[in-house]
Every structure is written in structure tokens, then in C-alpha cells.
Design an enzyme around this catalytic site. Structure first.
Site, PDB file in Angstrom:
ATOM      1  N   GLU A 115      14.730  32.161   8.021  1.00 52.21           N
ATOM      2  CA  GLU A 115      15.308  31.239   8.992  1.00 52.21           C
ATOM      3  C   GLU A 115      15.101  31.734  10.416  1.00 52.21           C
ATOM      4  OE1 GLU A 115      18.968  29.255   6.429  1.00 52.21           O
ATOM      5  OE2 GLU A 115      19.229  31.209   7.377  1.00 52.21           O
ATOM      6  N   GLN A 116      15.247  33.048  10.624  1.00 48.09           N
ATOM      7  CA  GLN A 116      15.031  33.599  11.965  1.00 48.09           C
ATOM      8  C   GLN A 116      13.569  33.451  12.383  1.00 48.09           C
ATOM      9  OE1 GLN A 116      17.479  34.535  13.900  1.00 48.09           O
ATOM     10  NE2 GLN A 116      16.172  35.103  15.624  1.00 48.09           N
ATOM     11  N   TRP A 124      27.655  32.009  24.845  1.00 50.89           N
ATOM     12  CA  TRP A 124      28.006  31.376  23.569  1.00 50.89           C
ATOM     13  C   TRP A 124      27.895  32.307  22.363  1.00 50.89           C
ATOM     14  CZ3 TRP A 124      23.726  30.337  26.614  1.00 50.89           C
ATOM     15  CH2 TRP A 124      22.497  30.845  26.127  1.00 50.89           C
ATOM     16  N   HIS A 125      27.319  33.491  22.535  1.00 49.97           N
ATOM     17  CA  HIS A 125      27.030  34.382  21.406  1.00 49.97           C
ATOM     18  C   HIS A 125      28.112  35.456  21.307  1.00 49.97           C
ATOM     19  CE1 HIS A 125      24.078  36.598  18.716  1.00 49.97           C
ATOM     20  NE2 HIS A 125      24.957  37.550  19.019  1.00 49.97           N
ATOM     21  N   GLU A 128      24.273  35.346  27.400  1.00 49.86           N
ATOM     22  CA  GLU A 128      24.531  34.274  26.433  1.00 49.86           C
ATOM     23  C   GLU A 128      26.040  34.098  26.281  1.00 49.86           C
ATOM     24  OE1 GLU A 128      22.551  34.898  22.719  1.00 49.86           O
ATOM     25  OE2 GLU A 128      20.541  34.626  23.572  1.00 49.86           O
ATOM     26  N   ASP A 154      27.351  31.805  17.123  1.00 50.85           N
ATOM     27  CA  ASP A 154      27.168  31.052  18.357  1.00 50.85           C
ATOM     28  C   ASP A 154      28.157  29.898  18.345  1.00 50.85           C
ATOM     29  OD1 ASP A 154      25.078  32.725  18.972  1.00 50.85           O
ATOM     30  OD2 ASP A 154      23.509  31.298  18.421  1.00 50.85           O
ATOM     31  N   SER A 202      17.621  40.402  14.791  1.00 45.78           N
ATOM     32  CA  SER A 202      18.663  39.465  15.182  1.00 45.78           C
ATOM     33  C   SER A 202      19.985  39.807  14.508  1.00 45.78           C
ATOM     34  CB  SER A 202      18.263  38.034  14.798  1.00 45.78           C
ATOM     35  OG  SER A 202      19.355  37.149  14.948  1.00 45.78           O
TER      36      SER A 202
END
Length: 285
Positions: free
Chosen positions: A100-101, A188-189, A186, A136, A127
Site C-alpha cells: 500500500e505504501q 495532520w500526522h 504535517e 492521519d 513510513s
């Protein structure tokens, strides 16, 4: 390994120092593992450590079948309730497999270009999302940007940020830390590291790279990093892996007198022990 363990070997109500044997392979496990371009994923997360966000039906998610580390998810649910943001905040992305990453990275390259992707998307196996410890979050609206969701510095979103450390979360990539993290800011992270680690990081304005480095200055044999609040006194210390970090060895980790403790690898060269003494306890940290 990172789960709370009750202190053993009580003598006259006091816990004595004891030693546990930990396989060096467990350097790559725990809530304090450092994942970045210099410290990639070395061990895939076990699926039994993951839980679907659908276990908490009140949490809004961008897609179905999202997963997070069990402890991370429980504390995320508690944080969303505490900030009263359950109806305004959406979970945009949680655990990702390596495949997926890779797909997200390649898609961003095609859609946003190399410069943007380098700033906001980690390479596969580098990641934090592959640990299940990163989430997120974004403002819940019709159009949510998967790569860079909007997460304002106002209202319930700001309250979420202000309360996050108390629930074990830190904003992983902050402005001013880009030279260390190699990722742009970021908002949101959020990364789950546990309490009181998140509170210590916030108090000192340390990113995770800085915190892991600082902890090496607090070995078991010397002064420990001590944190105290109204509930407990916590001793935190570093134990280097035996045998120069090779996974074929085991490391003897001393546990100081306490009521309960956790052990986490740092994904580099050793282990971090967090020993809790509850206020009013006879255990002498």
C-alpha cells in the site's frame, strides 16, 4: 513486549530489581520505535496487534477496513472523546502494508511530482504508517485530501492538538524540524509513543529523533529520566543491546522497583524501559 507488565518478585510489599531476557530482534518492536529514512522497518507488525477502527463505530474514517495498533486506537478514541471532536474529525489513514505504501508513493509521484512527494510521502518501508502507530486526521468535510488533509489550528482541531500528548500522541512532523525528520510540517500526522513520552517530547520541543537520541544519555547505570505527575512517578532509562545489536543475541534488561513497566525497542541499538510507581505505592523507583 510494549504492553504494561506488572512488577514481579514483591518482598514485604516492595518490588526488587529483577532482570528480564529480551531477544535483540525486539529492538524493532514497541511504541517508541524510530522509523525514518535512516531507520527503516525491520520487522512487519503482527496482525494480532492491529484492530479495525470499526471497533469504535463513532469514529469517522475516510475508507473502510482501516487498522491501527490496538493501544494506539484505544487512546485515539479516548482523545477524540476528550476533545469533543468525534463528529468533526475524520481518520484519514492508519496502518499500511508495504504494498500500500508503494502504491501511495508511486501515485503521488505521478500526480504531484518528485519534489512534493519527497516532502510528504515516505518511501516504502520507511513510513511510520507501516507500524500501525501513526494516524492521519483531518477536518471532516466532503473533499478530504488523502496526502495532506486540512487540520486547522482552531476549534476542536486545536483542542485535539492541545490534549494529544496526554493521550500519548505527538505531532510527528513539526515546522522547524525538517532538517532532522526530512519531512515537511504535517499538522495532520500524529504518532502514538505513549504517555509520559509524548508529554516529555512536547515539554522539550523534541521530535522523535531528538528524543531517542536524548534517552541514550539516561542509561540504567546512571541517572534516569524522571517524570512526575499527580498519578505517578516514572523512571525512564536506556539499555543498549548486547552483542553489538545483532539479532542473534539476547539482552539482559534490569527493571527497577516499580508497580508496572514497559519495554520498547528503539529500532536502532537498544531498549527503553519505562517504570511506573503509582503515587502512594511502596515501590521505590
Amino acid at each position: 513486549m510494549e504492553q504494561l507488565q506488572q512488577a514481579e518478585q514483591l518482598i514485604d510489599g516492595y518490588a526488587k530489581i529483577h532482570t528480564i531476557q529480551v531477544a535483540n530482534a525486539e529492538i524493532h518492536q514497541g511504541h517508541l520505535v524510530l522509523i525514518n529514512r535512516e531507520h527503516p522497518i525491520r520487522q512487519e507488525v503482527s496482525t494480532d496487534r492491529l484492530l479495525p477502527l470499526s471497533s469504535f463505530p463513532a469514529i469517522h474514517t475516510l475508507s473502510e477496513n482501516m487498522l491501527l495498533d490496538r493501544t494506539c486506537l484505544q487512546h485515539l478514541a479516548d482523545l477524540l472523546e476528550a476533545c469533543e471532536g468525534i463528529n468533526d474529525i475524520i481518520a484519514v489513514s492508519g496502518y499500511r502494508t508495504r504494498m500500500e505504501q508503494e502504491q501511495i508513493y508511486e501515485s503521488s509521484l505521478a500526480e504531484n511530482g518528485a519534489e512534493y512527494t519527497a516532502c510528504y510521502v515516505a518511501l516504502p518501508n520507511k513510513s511510520e504508517h507501516q507500524t500501525g502507530l501513526a494516524v492521519d486526521v483531518g477536518k471532516r468535510n466532503i473533499d478530504v485530501d488523502f496526502i495532506a488533509p486540512v487540520f486547522p489550528d482552531s476549534g476542536v482541531y486545536m483542542t485535539f492538538k492541545q490534549l494529544a500528548a496526554g493521550y500519548g500522541f505527538v505531532q510527528r512532523y513539526k515546522e522547524g524540524k525538517e532538517a532532522i525528520t526530512h519531512i515537511s510540517c504535517e499538522p495532520w500526522h500524529f504518532r502514538y509513543v505513549g504517555y509520559p513520552h509524548a508529554a516529555i517530547m512536547e515539554r522539550n520541543d523534541w521530535c522523535l529523533e531528538e528524543y531517542i537520541d536524548q534517552l541514550r544519555s539516561f542509561p540504567y547505570e546512571d541517572n534516569h529520566l524522571v517524570f512526575e505527575d499527580e498519578r505517578a512517578c516514572v523512571a525512564i532509562y536506556y539499555v543498549p543491546a548486547a552483542g553489538e545489536g545483532t539479532t542473534t543475541y539476547t539482552t539482559a534488561i534490569p527493571v527497577v522497583p516499580c508497580d508496572r513497566y514497559t519495554v520498547s525497542g528503539n529500532n536502532s541499538d537498544g531498549f527503553i524501559v519505562t517504570a511506573y510507581r503509582d503515587k502512594g505505592s511502596q515501590a521505590d523507583v
